[in-house]
Scaffold this motif. Sequence first.
Motif, PDB file in Angstrom:
ATOM      1  N   UNK A 265     -31.158  77.179  11.627  1.00 44.88           N
ATOM      2  CA  UNK A 265     -32.398  76.418  11.452  1.00 44.88           C
ATOM      3  C   UNK A 265     -32.180  75.054  10.808  1.00 44.88           C
ATOM      4  N   UNK A 266     -31.150  74.912   9.987  1.00 42.53           N
ATOM      5  CA  UNK A 266     -31.031  73.762   9.094  1.00 42.53           C
ATOM      6  C   UNK A 266     -30.090  72.667   9.582  1.00 42.53           C
ATOM      7  N   UNK A 267     -29.728  72.675  10.870  1.00 39.50           N
ATOM      8  CA  UNK A 267     -28.852  71.654  11.443  1.00 39.50           C
ATOM      9  C   UNK A 267     -29.479  71.119  12.730  1.00 39.50           C
ATOM     10  N   UNK A 268     -29.187  69.839  13.052  1.00 40.23           N
ATOM     11  CA  UNK A 268     -29.661  69.332  14.347  1.00 40.23           C
ATOM     12  C   UNK A 268     -28.539  69.322  15.382  1.00 40.23           C
ATOM     13  N   UNK A 269     -27.305  69.468  14.928  1.00 36.17           N
ATOM     14  CA  UNK A 269     -26.185  69.783  15.817  1.00 36.17           C
ATOM     15  C   UNK A 269     -25.117  70.457  14.972  1.00 36.17           C
ATOM     16  N   UNK A 270     -23.997  70.748  15.573  1.00 34.91           N
ATOM     17  CA  UNK A 270     -22.976  71.539  14.884  1.00 34.91           C
ATOM     18  C   UNK A 270     -22.432  70.849  13.638  1.00 34.91           C
ATOM     19  N   UNK A 271     -22.524  69.525  13.580  1.00 40.79           N
ATOM     20  CA  UNK A 271     -21.927  68.754  12.490  1.00 40.79           C
ATOM     21  C   UNK A 271     -22.917  68.233  11.458  1.00 40.79           C
ATOM     22  N   UNK A 272     -24.217  68.191  11.779  1.00 38.08           N
ATOM     23  CA  UNK A 272     -25.149  67.470  10.909  1.00 38.08           C
ATOM     24  C   UNK A 272     -26.399  68.275  10.590  1.00 38.08           C
ATOM     25  N   UNK A 273     -26.828  68.168   9.349  1.00 41.15           N
ATOM     26  CA  UNK A 273     -28.040  68.840   8.910  1.00 41.15           C
ATOM     27  C   UNK A 273     -29.292  68.100   9.364  1.00 41.15           C
TER      28      UNK A 273
ATOM     29  N   UNK B 250     -32.199  63.632  12.894  1.00 40.70           N
ATOM     30  CA  UNK B 250     -33.016  63.815  14.091  1.00 40.70           C
ATOM     31  C   UNK B 250     -33.959  65.002  13.906  1.00 40.70           C
ATOM     32  N   UNK B 251     -35.089  64.943  14.568  1.00 39.61           N
ATOM     33  CA  UNK B 251     -36.091  66.006  14.484  1.00 39.61           C
ATOM     34  C   UNK B 251     -35.752  67.127  15.474  1.00 39.61           C
ATOM     35  N   UNK B 252     -34.722  67.869  15.170  1.00 36.81           N
ATOM     36  CA  UNK B 252     -34.264  68.910  16.084  1.00 36.81           C
ATOM     37  C   UNK B 252     -33.652  70.071  15.310  1.00 36.81           C
ATOM     38  N   UNK B 253     -33.750  71.262  15.879  1.00 34.80           N
ATOM     39  CA  UNK B 253     -33.089  72.442  15.329  1.00 34.80           C
ATOM     40  C   UNK B 253     -31.997  72.855  16.301  1.00 34.80           C
ATOM     41  N   UNK B 254     -30.769  72.897  15.792  1.00 34.44           N
ATOM     42  CA  UNK B 254     -29.621  73.242  16.626  1.00 34.44           C
ATOM     43  C   UNK B 254     -29.591  74.745  16.888  1.00 34.44           C
ATOM     44  N   UNK B 255     -29.437  75.106  18.137  1.00 37.83           N
ATOM     45  CA  UNK B 255     -29.324  76.506  18.526  1.00 37.83           C
ATOM     46  C   UNK B 255     -27.966  76.701  19.185  1.00 37.83           C
ATOM     47  N   UNK B 256     -27.127  77.539  18.570  1.00 38.52           N
ATOM     48  CA  UNK B 256     -25.798  77.772  19.113  1.00 38.52           C
ATOM     49  C   UNK B 256     -25.718  79.139  19.773  1.00 38.52           C
ATOM     50  N   UNK B 257     -25.039  79.174  20.899  1.00 46.65           N
ATOM     51  CA  UNK B 257     -24.797  80.453  21.551  1.00 46.65           C
ATOM     52  C   UNK B 257     -23.416  80.986  21.215  1.00 46.65           C
ATOM     53  N   UNK B 258     -22.709  80.247  20.343  1.00 45.48           N
ATOM     54  CA  UNK B 258     -21.348  80.627  19.973  1.00 45.48           C
ATOM     55  C   UNK B 258     -21.344  81.427  18.669  1.00 45.48           C
ATOM     56  N   UNK B 259     -20.252  82.108  18.454  1.00 41.68           N
ATOM     57  CA  UNK B 259     -20.063  82.851  17.202  1.00 41.68           C
ATOM     58  C   UNK B 259     -19.980  81.876  16.035  1.00 41.68           C
ATOM     59  N   UNK B 260     -20.751  82.160  14.991  1.00 41.78           N
ATOM     60  CA  UNK B 260     -20.679  81.378  13.754  1.00 41.78           C
ATOM     61  C   UNK B 260     -19.799  82.139  12.773  1.00 41.78           C
ATOM     62  N   UNK B 261     -18.761  81.482  12.293  1.00 44.21           N
ATOM     63  CA  UNK B 261     -17.796  82.164  11.429  1.00 44.21           C
ATOM     64  C   UNK B 261     -18.413  82.533  10.076  1.00 44.21           C
ATOM     65  N   UNK B 262     -18.108  83.738   9.636  1.00 40.79           N
ATOM     66  CA  UNK B 262     -18.567  84.214   8.330  1.00 40.79           C
ATOM     67  C   UNK B 262     -17.546  83.833   7.263  1.00 40.79           C
ATOM     68  N   UNK B 263     -18.008  83.841   6.029  1.00 39.48           N
ATOM     69  CA  UNK B 263     -17.194  83.398   4.897  1.00 39.48           C
ATOM     70  C   UNK B 263     -15.897  84.195   4.769  1.00 39.48           C
TER      71      UNK B 263
END
Length: 395
Positions: free
Chosen positions: A310-318, A211-224
Amino acid sequence: MNITDNPLKKKPNKKRRVYRNRTVMILSLVLAIVLSVLFLQEFVLGNLNHNNERVRGFYLEDENSIDVVTIGSSEVYCAFAPGLNYKECGFTSYPFATEGNTVRNFKAMYKEMMRTQDPKLIVIEINGALYSDKNIAREANLRRVSDNIPLNENKVELIDEWVTENKIEYYAPFIKYHGTWDKLPTTIGWTFTLLQERFRGYSLLKGVKNFNEIYVTGSKVYAKESSALKVRKPLFSEADKNLKEFLDFLKEEGVSRDKILFVRFPHVITNANLSRYQRGNTIGDIVRRYGYNFVSFEMDDEDINLDPYKDFYNIEHMNIYGQQKFSKFFAHYLQDNYDITPTSLTAKQKAEWDEAARWYDAYAAYNIDLIEKGAKKREISESYFIMQEIKKYLK
């Protein structure tokens, strides 16, 4: 008496002739009805979408012409771009994948893949073993595969193993989908796509979709480095059972570890899907115990140059940005670690793959243009009407 007026000569039996003609007419009518039903089932009244196009497109590929086949669910066709892989590294590939595809389908898909191709490497994306028991048992997740496999012993085995009621509907999907006339305005694009592919003899985009979308999350993204990412969470019971059955099958078939690779493609890891990541750790342990290779690319953002913002259109998909980055990275990873050398293609096959690379470039340019213009979110796949838009970007 005229010698030609022989009274002993039998005259044609008028009743017999009428009966014969009537039989021919009835058989012709029955044949016409059967052919019409088959046509409607295949191109009009089925549950037509990108899944049909991708799976049927796989069967259009010339036998033994695909170097790498990836089996899995939606992660696969959003991350894995055959046209780009071919342009980047020269090998042929295909995402033999469907939306919501579960580990229950993997054995049948493996058998079908080996029936039609002899790939140098089979890649299994393990999302299908992360589902709950309820999701694994969902009829739709089975049908997206079974409806599109040709009638053969693998289809029969798949249906017999997992279907207990209304089996006839799986062999004759028209019975299930006969009431879908009202969907025609939205599915007619897929009818055109499937007909064009059948006459052309191959797919242009080789199953990619996003999909032509950029996912924006307001949640904490886990670090490595997060300790939570080291946790092993148990699989759901059916997933655990089905995964081990599939691995047992591979061992019984004598599939060597250099022929198959289990992977986990990248996702944005937040609290919403942390448990799935932790179950993925468990799958890695199980796969390795069976002697097969498992690689998770979940936390390889730096190596891949992936940006979770920038590189995902939702939490699960690029999205297209992530797809291009990961597909190139993964293509080179396979070449470097599995010595994937391109199959020698005929002039016809090379022309088809050169065309696929050209169409992928147009697909990417169209997708990026929509994102940059802030266009309304839409599915970018090989539907006829979308392809008319993508065609404008061909160089």
